[in-house]
Design a protein around this motif. Structure first.
Motif, PDB file in Angstrom:
ATOM      1  N   VAL A   1      18.651  16.495 -12.543  1.00 34.59           N
ATOM      2  CA  VAL A   1      18.000  15.945 -11.351  1.00 34.59           C
ATOM      3  C   VAL A   1      16.504  15.939 -11.600  1.00 34.59           C
ATOM      4  CG1 VAL A   1      17.883  16.009  -8.847  1.00 34.59           C
ATOM      5  CG2 VAL A   1      19.784  17.154 -10.030  1.00 34.59           C
ATOM      6  N   GLU A   2      15.963  14.746 -11.836  1.00 27.67           N
ATOM      7  CA  GLU A   2      14.544  14.617 -12.232  1.00 27.67           C
ATOM      8  C   GLU A   2      14.084  13.227 -11.808  1.00 27.67           C
ATOM      9  OE1 GLU A   2      11.974  16.576 -13.981  1.00 27.67           O
ATOM     10  OE2 GLU A   2      11.125  14.806 -13.015  1.00 27.67           O
ATOM     11  N   ASP A   3      13.009  13.165 -11.027  1.00 26.65           N
ATOM     12  CA  ASP A   3      12.545  11.858 -10.553  1.00 26.65           C
ATOM     13  C   ASP A   3      11.565  11.200 -11.520  1.00 26.65           C
ATOM     14  OD1 ASP A   3      10.835  13.996  -9.787  1.00 26.65           O
ATOM     15  OD2 ASP A   3       9.731  12.630  -8.489  1.00 26.65           O
ATOM     16  N   ASP A   4      11.056  11.934 -12.480  1.00 28.83           N
ATOM     17  CA  ASP A   4      10.154  11.359 -13.471  1.00 28.83           C
ATOM     18  C   ASP A   4      10.987  10.646 -14.542  1.00 28.83           C
ATOM     19  OD1 ASP A   4       7.103  12.228 -14.912  1.00 28.83           O
ATOM     20  OD2 ASP A   4       8.697  11.289 -16.087  1.00 28.83           O
TER      21      ASP A   4
ATOM     22  N   LEU B   1      17.479  21.217 -12.470  1.00 31.11           N
ATOM     23  CA  LEU B   1      16.971  20.738 -11.185  1.00 31.11           C
ATOM     24  C   LEU B   1      15.450  20.817 -11.118  1.00 31.11           C
ATOM     25  CD1 LEU B   1      17.757  20.007  -8.162  1.00 31.11           C
ATOM     26  CD2 LEU B   1      17.732  22.479  -7.740  1.00 31.11           C
ATOM     27  N   ASP B   2      14.828  19.647 -10.987  1.00 25.27           N
ATOM     28  CA  ASP B   2      13.393  19.590 -10.752  1.00 25.27           C
ATOM     29  C   ASP B   2      13.138  20.060  -9.315  1.00 25.27           C
ATOM     30  OD1 ASP B   2      10.695  18.961 -11.033  1.00 25.27           O
ATOM     31  OD2 ASP B   2      10.992  16.881 -10.388  1.00 25.27           O
ATOM     32  N   LEU B   3      11.991  20.677  -9.058  1.00 30.68           N
ATOM     33  CA  LEU B   3      11.722  21.135  -7.682  1.00 30.68           C
ATOM     34  C   LEU B   3      11.069  20.059  -6.832  1.00 30.68           C
ATOM     35  CD1 LEU B   3      10.613  24.882  -7.859  1.00 30.68           C
ATOM     36  CD2 LEU B   3      12.864  23.899  -7.428  1.00 30.68           C
ATOM     37  N   GLY B   4      10.097  19.324  -7.408  1.00 29.25           N
ATOM     38  CA  GLY B   4       9.421  18.278  -6.644  1.00 29.25           C
ATOM     39  C   GLY B   4      10.228  16.995  -6.702  1.00 29.25           C
ATOM     40  N   LEU B   5      11.032  16.742  -5.654  1.00 29.16           N
ATOM     41  CA  LEU B   5      11.938  15.595  -5.668  1.00 29.16           C
ATOM     42  C   LEU B   5      11.805  14.796  -4.382  1.00 29.16           C
ATOM     43  CD1 LEU B   5      15.261  17.287  -6.838  1.00 29.16           C
ATOM     44  CD2 LEU B   5      13.936  15.622  -8.153  1.00 29.16           C
TER      45      LEU B   5
ATOM     46  N   ILE C   1       8.788  25.993 -16.956  1.00 26.15           N
ATOM     47  CA  ILE C   1       7.589  25.380 -16.400  1.00 26.15           C
ATOM     48  C   ILE C   1       7.196  24.188 -17.259  1.00 26.15           C
ATOM     49  CG2 ILE C   1       5.144  25.764 -15.910  1.00 26.15           C
ATOM     50  CD1 ILE C   1       5.970  28.742 -15.453  1.00 26.15           C
ATOM     51  N   LYS C   2       6.944  23.058 -16.579  1.00 33.23           N
ATOM     52  CA  LYS C   2       6.506  21.857 -17.296  1.00 33.23           C
ATOM     53  C   LYS C   2       5.047  22.012 -17.701  1.00 33.23           C
ATOM     54  CE  LYS C   2       9.287  18.838 -14.336  1.00 33.23           C
ATOM     55  NZ  LYS C   2       9.192  17.772 -13.324  1.00 33.23           N
ATOM     56  N   PRO C   3       4.639  21.488 -18.837  1.00 32.95           N
ATOM     57  CA  PRO C   3       5.506  20.861 -19.840  1.00 32.95           C
ATOM     58  C   PRO C   3       6.195  21.928 -20.692  1.00 32.95           C
ATOM     59  CG  PRO C   3       3.239  20.849 -20.592  1.00 32.95           C
ATOM     60  CD  PRO C   3       3.226  21.487 -19.221  1.00 32.95           C
TER      61      PRO C   3
END
Ligand code: CA
Length: 219
Positions: A6-9, A50-54, A100-102
């Protein structure tokens, strides 16, 4: 091994999917929180990244709702938020690990392997239902104290049913649990397994809900 990403980028999502494919994972990719929550609720995954900022629903909220519904799927959280408070919130909400990205893709792969190992080694309690005892650890089943020999798919099916008495399991859901996407399945495959289970236990054990699926009654 089926993973929900789950990633919006778009760039990052594509990168992760491309990196995981050669590892033998089946990767399904969604780009917003609400679709992710639906997919994780309705379908079976071995793990979620799971990405957090979605968009539509925040990753933390997805996680909270999953755990509130007692969904045990292992979750690795991806966060751009390098704040301790956010990491703690993620772990408190039920994340099993975070990055943590990146991050380096090889680190992601190593974390996923570790998570999957842990989740498969997690002891699962034996289930008891109407004279049936099913032990996931030893993969054995008894019926009124006598051992019953089941095929692997029959075992999985029985496990799904008696773990959730009173809940109708749809044909689609059972098919996914048994076969995953992409595998060719005979249209009556589920019926055949159910038929065998009824013969090995009792005809009234599993009820058919016409046009929907199957359930065992709540006791
Ligand atoms: Ca994001």
């Amino acid at each position: 091994m089926r993973i929900l990403l789950v990633e919006d980028d778009a760039g990052l999502g594509e990168g992760i999917r491309t990196a995981l494919k050669p590892e033998g994972y089946t990767v399904d990719w969604l780009r917003d929180g609400r679709s992710a929550l639906h997919a994780l609720t309705d379908e079976s995954f071995d793990l979620a990244v799971l990405d957090l900022g979605l968009p539509r629903l925040d990753g933390l909220e997805v996680l909270r709702q999953l755990r509130a519904a007692a969904n045990p799927v292992p979750v690795l959280v991806l966060t751009a938020r390098d704040a301790t408070a956010d990491r703690i919130a993620g772990l408190d909400a039920g994340a099993d690990d975070y990055l943590i990205k990146p991050f380096d893709v090889s680190e992601l792969k190593a974390r996923l392997r570790a998570l999957l190992r842990r989740s498969f080694n997690r002891p699962q309690p034996a289930l008891e239902y109407a004279g049936i005892t099913l032990d996931p650890a030893s993969q054995t089943v008894t019926w009124q104290g006598q051992p019953v020999s089941l095929q692997r798919k029959e075992f999985i099916l029985l496990h799904e049913l008696i773990a959730q008495p009173g809940r109708v399991l749809t044909r689609d859901k059972l098919q996914q649990v048994l076969y995953g996407w992409g595998e060719e399945v005979e249209s009556n495959a589920i019926e055949v397994h159910i038929h065998h289970l009824r013969k090995k236990f009792a005809p009234e054990l599993i009820r058919t809900v016409r046009g929907v699926g199957y359930l065992v009654d709540k006791r």
